[in-house]
Design an enzyme around this catalytic site. Sequence first.
Site, mmCIF file in Angstrom:
data_model
loop_
_atom_site.group_PDB
_atom_site.id
_atom_site.type_symbol
_atom_site.label_atom_id
_atom_site.label_comp_id
_atom_site.label_asym_id
_atom_site.label_seq_id
_atom_site.Cartn_x
_atom_site.Cartn_y
_atom_site.Cartn_z
ATOM 1 N N LYS A 1 0.817 -1.206 0.000
ATOM 2 C CA LYS A 1 0.000 0.000 0.000
ATOM 3 C C LYS A 1 0.855 1.262 0.000
ATOM 4 C CE LYS A 1 -4.132 -1.987 0.659
ATOM 5 N NZ LYS A 1 -5.294 -1.828 -0.207
ATOM 6 N N HIS B 1 -1.648 -12.126 -8.146
ATOM 7 C CA HIS B 1 -1.523 -10.924 -8.960
ATOM 8 C C HIS B 1 -0.510 -11.094 -10.075
ATOM 9 C CE1 HIS B 1 -3.344 -9.513 -5.196
ATOM 10 N NE2 HIS B 1 -3.953 -8.640 -5.962
#
Length: 764
Positions: free
Chosen positions: A117, A705
Site C-alpha cells: 500500500k 496478482h
Amino acid sequence: MTIIHNLGFPRIGAQRELKKALEQYWRGQINAQELEAVGFGLRKKHWQQQADAGVSLLPVGDFSWYDQILEWSTLIGAVPARFAQDAQQETGLDTLFRMARGRAPTGEPTAACEMTKWFDTNYHYIVPELEAGQTFRIARSSLFDQVDEALAAGHQVKPVIPGLLSYLWLSKGEDFNNGASDERKLALIPALLEVYEKVLTRLQEQGVEWVQIDEPILTLELPQAWKDAFKLVYAKLVQQKLRILLATYFESLDDNLALAGHLPVDGLHVDLVRGNDDLQAIADILQPGQVLSAGIVSGRDIWRTDLDAAAVRLQPLKEKLGENLWLAPSCSLLHVPVDLASEKKLDDELKSWLSFARQKLEELNALAAVLDKRQTPAIEAFLARQHQALENRKTSRRIHNPAVQQQLAQSVSISRDRTPFNERMKKQRAALGLPLFPTTTIGSFPQTADIRALRRDWKQGGLSDVKYEAAIKEEIAKVVAFQEEVGLDVLVHGEPERNDMVEYFGELLAGYAFTENGWVQSYGSRCVKPPLIYGDVARVMPMTVEWTAYAQSLTNKPMKGMLTGPVTLLQWSFVRDDQPREQTCRQLALVLREEILDLEKAGIHIIQIDEPAFREGLPLRKCKWQAYLAWAVDAFRLSVSGVRDATQIHTHMCYSEFNDIIEAIAAMDADVITIETSRSNMELLLAFEQFHYPNEIGPGVYDIHSPNIPDTDWMIQLMQKASEKIDRARLWVNPDCGLKTRDWPETRAALEKMVEAAKVLRLQ
C-alpha cells in the site's frame, strides 16, 4: 495573481483508456507503439484539461504505466538482476512490466517485485528492491520525453519526482532485513545523490524552472539519522539551478515542521486537509522569498470544498506572503475520479455535493480569485452554487436515519466477547471434520467476459430477474463442481454476482450511492469504483444468504460465506465527512452482524469477513494508532458478536505490513486469518517470532496478482517455513488473494498444485 499548481492528475483516463490499452498489450492484441500512442494521447488531454482549469504549473512525471515508484526505479536503473537484460542498455517498458508481473527476460516465470500500500491509501506501489553497494544510472528517458511533449504543447511544466529519502525509506532488500537496515539504506545516499543530480541537470537543460520533489515521509515519526540525512541531501540538491518545491502530504509535518522549513528549498507544500499544523507557525518558519503551497482542496475525497471557510483560513497568509502563496490540492488527484460531468445517473441533489479531479481544480481557481479580490460574475455564480450545495447537504433529510442512530446507541450494550478460542476450536473441528493443512481459496473465482455481460444486461433491464438468477445459479454450480474436482476442503460460491467486494454490498445498503465512471487506480491496470457513503447506513435485505445457501445445497463439504468487513467497506469507499469515521464504521458493523447471523441460520458454518484494508486505515503517526485500532477492532468484534462457538470466523488481509500491529490483529479474535506471504517469501511471518498468535492462520502460498503458475515444491517450502513459527495443526493452505483477475486454465493449474502441496505436507 495567486499561482495554482497540481501535484498529480489521474492517469487512467475518464473511461479507463489506459487500463484497456495495458491489458490489450499484455494479451498481445496491440504493439508497443500503439500502447505508447494511448499514453501520449492521455497525457496531452490531461495537460490541456488542467491548463483550462487555471493550473499554471502542470505536473509532468505523474503519468506512469504501472505506478510512479516503479517508474522511478526503472528510470534510475534500480532493476533487480533477474529482470535485466543488459545493464548498459536503456531500460525498456517490458522490463518495467516484468518487474511488476514476474517474468524473466526469457519469458520464464520469476518472483515479481513485492507490492504494498501507498501510505494509508488504497493505491499500491511496487517496492524498490535494492542491495548494499547498489549502483544507479539514468536508464530510461521517459520523464525527459514527457517534459519535451508538454513543452512542445506550450505548457509551463513542473516535473514530479519521488524524493530521494522517501524512495530509500520505502525500499527493501535482503541486505536491509535486520537491525542495521537504516544504516545500510542511508549508505546508498551518495550513489543516489549522483543520479538525482544528473536528473536535475538534464531537466534544467530542457528549460525547466521548477521541479516538485515528493517527500511524504516527512509526515512520519522519523529516526534522527533520517532527519539528519534530509539536511545533507537537500544541501547538495539545491546546488543545481532548478527551483525545488518540496511536497509533503497525507498528514501534518508536526515535529518535522522545523526540519522541513529550514531545508534550503524554494518552496514547501503542506497538506492542509489531513494535516493540522498551525498556519501561523508554518508562515513564521518560511525563509524570505520561499513559496508556501497550500494543499487546501482534498485530493482524497469527492466532497465539495467549503471555499468560504478556506478563504477565511488563507486570507492572513495571502496578506503576508502575497504571490508566494500558491494553491494546490492536498496531494495528487490520482486518488479521485477524473470528471463529475461524465456522471449522468446521479440525482441532482447528491451530484451537487460532489467534486472530482477536474472540479477540484475549478474550486482552486475560484478560491484564487477570492484571495486575489478579482471576482467576476462567473466566479460569483460559482461561489453561490458552492455555498448553496453545502448548506443543502447539511440539512438534507436523506443524510440521517433515526432508526440507525437508535440502533447505534443501543450497540454499546452488545457484548463483543466470544468463548475462548481453544474451546471454540474443539467444537469447530468436531463439526467441520477438516484434515491437517485444510485447503481453501479466498473467495472469488475468475470473472469472465460472459459473467460481466450477464450482470450488465440484467442491470440495464435486458435480462429478467428469473433468467439472471438461473444464470448465476448455473455459474455457482460450475464453480462448486470445479472445486470438488480439484479437491479443495472448504469451498466458496465464487462470487459471480459481485462486481466488486465493496460496491456489491454498497448497492444493497441504504446510505450508499454509486457512480458510472468514478474509477480510480488501485495498481497497474486494476481500477476500482469506490461507492459513496453519504448518509446513515442500514441493511435493506439479506445480501449474500440466498447465493451461499444455494451453493451449500450442492455439496457436502463446508461452504464458506463471504463478506467484506466493516473497516474495508469504510476504507474503500468515499466516506461522508460530517461525522467521525468510527461512527460510520460501527454502522457498517451492525449491518454485517445482521447478515452473519442470517448466514448462520441458513446453515453456513464458516464465514469469512475480509479486512484487507485494516492496516491501511492505520494513521501515519504512531501516536494516533491506539485510538484507531481500538475502534477498528471493536467494529470487527461487533460484526461477529452473537455467533455460535461452532461457527468458524475467518478474516483475510493482503498486501499489508502488519507485523507492528500483530497484537491488534490477534485482538480481532478471528478463528482463522489468511494473509499474503508469497511475494514477500513469508516475510510477514516474522511477526510470529516475537508474538505467539493464538488462532489459526493461512499464509498465502502463491501470488494471484502474477500470471505465473506456482510450483508445488515452492509452496511446500513456504509452508515448511511457516511451520517453523506456527504449529502445523493451526496452518491452512490457500492463495494470497481472490482469483477474480485470473483465467480458468491458470486457476485450475494453480489450485491443483496447491492441493497436491497440501497432500505432501500431510505425509511429512
